[in-house]
Scaffold this active site. Structure first.
Site, mmCIF file in Angstrom:
data_model
loop_
_atom_site.group_PDB
_atom_site.id
_atom_site.type_symbol
_atom_site.label_atom_id
_atom_site.label_comp_id
_atom_site.label_asym_id
_atom_site.label_seq_id
_atom_site.Cartn_x
_atom_site.Cartn_y
_atom_site.Cartn_z
ATOM 1 C CB SER A 185 -44.030 47.619 -94.759
ATOM 2 O OG SER A 185 -45.191 48.089 -95.522
ATOM 3 C CG ASP A 237 -50.950 51.264 -96.292
ATOM 4 O OD1 ASP A 237 -52.071 51.671 -96.427
ATOM 5 O OD2 ASP A 237 -50.430 50.547 -96.897
ATOM 6 N N GLY A 290 -52.513 42.823 -94.161
ATOM 7 C CA GLY A 290 -53.448 43.876 -94.618
ATOM 8 C C GLY A 290 -53.624 45.162 -93.561
ATOM 9 C CG LEU A 291 -53.974 44.784 -89.894
ATOM 10 C CD1 LEU A 291 -53.848 44.141 -88.309
ATOM 11 C CD2 LEU A 291 -55.270 45.886 -89.878
ATOM 12 C CD GLU A 334 -60.377 49.313 -99.615
ATOM 13 O OE1 GLU A 334 -59.016 49.739 -99.654
ATOM 14 O OE2 GLU A 334 -60.654 48.957 -98.313
ATOM 15 C CG HIS A 335 -60.235 49.327 -105.356
ATOM 16 N ND1 HIS A 335 -59.028 49.028 -106.313
ATOM 17 C CD2 HIS A 335 -60.692 48.254 -104.863
ATOM 18 C CE1 HIS A 335 -58.783 47.684 -106.184
ATOM 19 N NE2 HIS A 335 -59.765 47.113 -105.200
ATOM 20 C CB THR A 336 -61.608 56.142 -103.365
ATOM 21 O OG1 THR A 336 -60.625 55.709 -102.051
ATOM 22 C CG2 THR A 336 -62.981 55.616 -103.404
ATOM 23 C CE1 TYR A 372 -54.607 49.094 -107.654
ATOM 24 C CE2 TYR A 372 -52.726 49.244 -109.035
ATOM 25 C CZ TYR A 372 -53.355 49.861 -108.090
ATOM 26 O OH TYR A 372 -53.207 51.019 -107.254
HETATM 27 P P1 ADP Z 1 -47.828 44.719 -94.486
HETATM 28 O O1 ADP Z 1 -49.274 44.424 -95.288
HETATM 29 O O2 ADP Z 1 -47.937 44.096 -93.184
HETATM 30 O O3 ADP Z 1 -47.115 45.957 -94.709
HETATM 31 P P2 ADP Z 1 -45.424 43.890 -96.125
HETATM 32 O O4 ADP Z 1 -45.139 42.696 -97.098
HETATM 33 O O5 ADP Z 1 -45.765 45.051 -96.826
HETATM 34 O O6 ADP Z 1 -46.679 43.626 -95.434
HETATM 35 O O7 ADP Z 1 -44.346 44.046 -95.034
HETATM 36 C C1 ADP Z 1 -43.973 43.173 -94.195
HETATM 37 C C2 ADP Z 1 -42.643 43.213 -94.308
HETATM 38 O O8 ADP Z 1 -41.984 44.412 -93.137
HETATM 39 C C3 ADP Z 1 -41.712 41.979 -93.413
HETATM 40 O O9 ADP Z 1 -41.609 41.155 -94.320
HETATM 41 C C4 ADP Z 1 -40.564 42.549 -92.505
HETATM 42 O O10 ADP Z 1 -39.753 43.019 -93.664
HETATM 43 C C5 ADP Z 1 -41.167 43.818 -92.409
HETATM 44 N N1 ADP Z 1 -41.479 44.044 -90.876
HETATM 45 C C6 ADP Z 1 -42.865 44.167 -90.512
HETATM 46 N N2 ADP Z 1 -42.964 43.943 -89.171
HETATM 47 C C7 ADP Z 1 -41.771 43.558 -88.576
HETATM 48 C C8 ADP Z 1 -41.184 43.513 -87.321
HETATM 49 N N3 ADP Z 1 -41.802 43.298 -86.327
HETATM 50 N N4 ADP Z 1 -39.875 43.104 -87.373
HETATM 51 C C9 ADP Z 1 -39.144 43.086 -88.496
HETATM 52 N N5 ADP Z 1 -39.593 43.363 -89.577
HETATM 53 C C10 ADP Z 1 -40.849 43.747 -89.925
HETATM 54 MG MG MG Z 2 -46.885 46.750 -96.448
#
Ligand code: ADP
Ligand code: MG
Length: 378
Positions: free
Chosen positions: A124, A169, A120-121, A31-33, A219
């Site tokens: 996106s 990620d 956190g999973l 983490e933070h690496t 950060y």
């Molecule tokens: P995370 O940490 O889960 O990546 P983010 O804020 O980076 O959180 O990304 C979440 C965004 O990704 C949501 O706001 C949406 O725009 C998009 N997203 C993620 N999952 C879905 C989904 N199942 N359907 C539509 N959009 C999604």
């Molecule tokens: Mg994201």
């Protein structure tokens, strides 16, 4: 999920397309690496974004999100960017592929997912990787190398979603393999698979559902501390630094910078130690290192918070093998390596105790290390 997507695709567009999926991710340790040119150690998980996609012979993309229940159409030129945040991830992937000189044409798509959003999973990254992988298969005979698909996802975040993320990620989401974690060297971007088959243990995420917003950009301050120490040691980054070098220079470094660097140098070694332990199937040592990371993040790097330290304490009390903050800190999840026999009791206790103290229940996610981006069916 596949049946539901196929049904809705049929209703909306008629006929069928090919189905693809890509995964969310965890990071076991490291983490933070990343910005210190060290190692991270992620893996893809059994929570995915899945999409059915079919070229439509036009220059328009027609896209339906089942989870958001919205339909969007857009063209493939820079000025065609949709305003819907979720659709910009897909638009960005199309644009980044085109910018690299590869092909994307119009297509119809329906997608859904079960990666929890913002927990956190990396939902996106799963979304970007799913479409990047699919468009590589459908329009480019898979000529785009895997790692480039991850970079396409990362550039999408930077250029179309306003998130200045690293590569971990998207890398984990694209390259993940069932039963394997990947040690990514953030300096050379080389990576290596290590077997992760914790028989008799489960990986459990406990999401505190708190996010402390901090004013003074902690950060950036952590980054600056690391850079100051590296330059004091005459090194390009803390990657090359050792504890001996740090001790020798201690008198010329502030107490705060010293602690930050001690965490980063220790963390680099812990990733290597965990890799050795995994090659021997020694999950008790893996767990011990996770606790050490938590302690370092909390006391030396100071990116924990009361709620995360509380979750870590409960894990310890319950005899959990390993537990630590996952992600940048100041809220979010802990990742826990839990013996099967303790799992149910741990989940019950941590839920009740956390709720009693903080007034809301944490969310619990059991995860299994699984495949990353892939074609699910024709
Ligand atoms: P995370 O940490 O889960 O990546 P983010 O804020 O980076 O959180 O990304 C979440 C965004 O990704 C949501 O706001 C949406 O725009 C998009 N997203 C993620 N999952 C879905 C989904 N199942 N359907 C539509 N959009 C999604
Ligand atoms: Mg994201």
């Amino acid at each position: 999920m596949e049946d539901k997507i196929r049904k809705i695709f049929e209703e909306r567009f008629g006929g069928k397309g090919a189905v693809y999926a890509s995964a969310g991710r965890i990071n076991l340790i490291g983490e933070h690496t990343d910005y210190n040119e060290g190692y991270v150690f992620p893996g893809a998980i059994d929570k995915v974004i899945m999409a059915e996609i079919r070229p439509n012979g036009t220059d328009k993309v027609r896209l339906f999100s089942i989870d958001i229940n919205e339909y969007v159409e857009f063209g493939l030129k820079e000025e065609d960017a949709p305003k819907e945040g979720w659709a910009r991830y897909v638009f960005g992937v199309c644009r980044e592929i085109l910018k690299r000189g590869f092909e994307v044409h119009g297509f119809d798509a329906v997608f859904a997912g079960n990666v929890p959003l913002g927990a956190g999973l990396s939902s996106s990254a799963a979304l970007e990787s799913c479409f990047a992988f699919a468009l590589n298969d459908l329009f480019n005979q898979n000529k785009i190398p895997q790692f480039e698909l991850a970079l396409i996802g990362q550039s999408t975040e930077h250029n179309y979603c306003g998130v200045n993320c690293g590569i971990m990620d998207q890398f984990a989401s694209v390259c993940g393999k069932k039963g394997n974690l990947m040690r990514l060297d953030c300096r050379s971007l080389e990576y290596e698979y290590f077997p992760f088959n914790p028989q008799g243990y489960k990986l459990v995420l406990v999401d505190s559902r708190v996010k402390h917003e901090l004013k003074d950009s902690p950060y950036n301050k952590r980054r600056e501390s690391c850079e100051r120490v590296a330059s004091r040691l005459g090194l390009p980054s803390l990657r090359e630094a050792t504890m001996e070098m740090l001790e020798a220079a201690k008198a010329d470094i502030s107490e705060e910078d010293y602690k930050r660097a001690r965490f980063v140098i220790g963390e680099k070694q812990r990733v290597l130690d965990v890799c050795d332990a995994l090659e021997k199937g020694d999950y008790e040592t893996v767990g011990k290192k996770m606790y050490e990371t938590h302690h370092g993040l909390s006391k030396d790097y100071e990116v924990s918070c009361e709620e995360l330290d509380f979750l870590n304490d409960v894990a310890k009390e319950e005899g959990v093998t390993g537990s630590r903050i996952m992600g940048g800190g100041f809220g979010g999840c802990t990742i826990n390596l839990v013996k099967d026999s303790l799992h149910d009791k741990f989940v019950k206790e941590v839920t009740e105790k956390f709720a009693a103290k903080y007034g809301h229940e944490p969310k619990i996610y059991d995860v299994v290390i699984s495949d990353g981006a892939r074609k699910v069916s024709e």
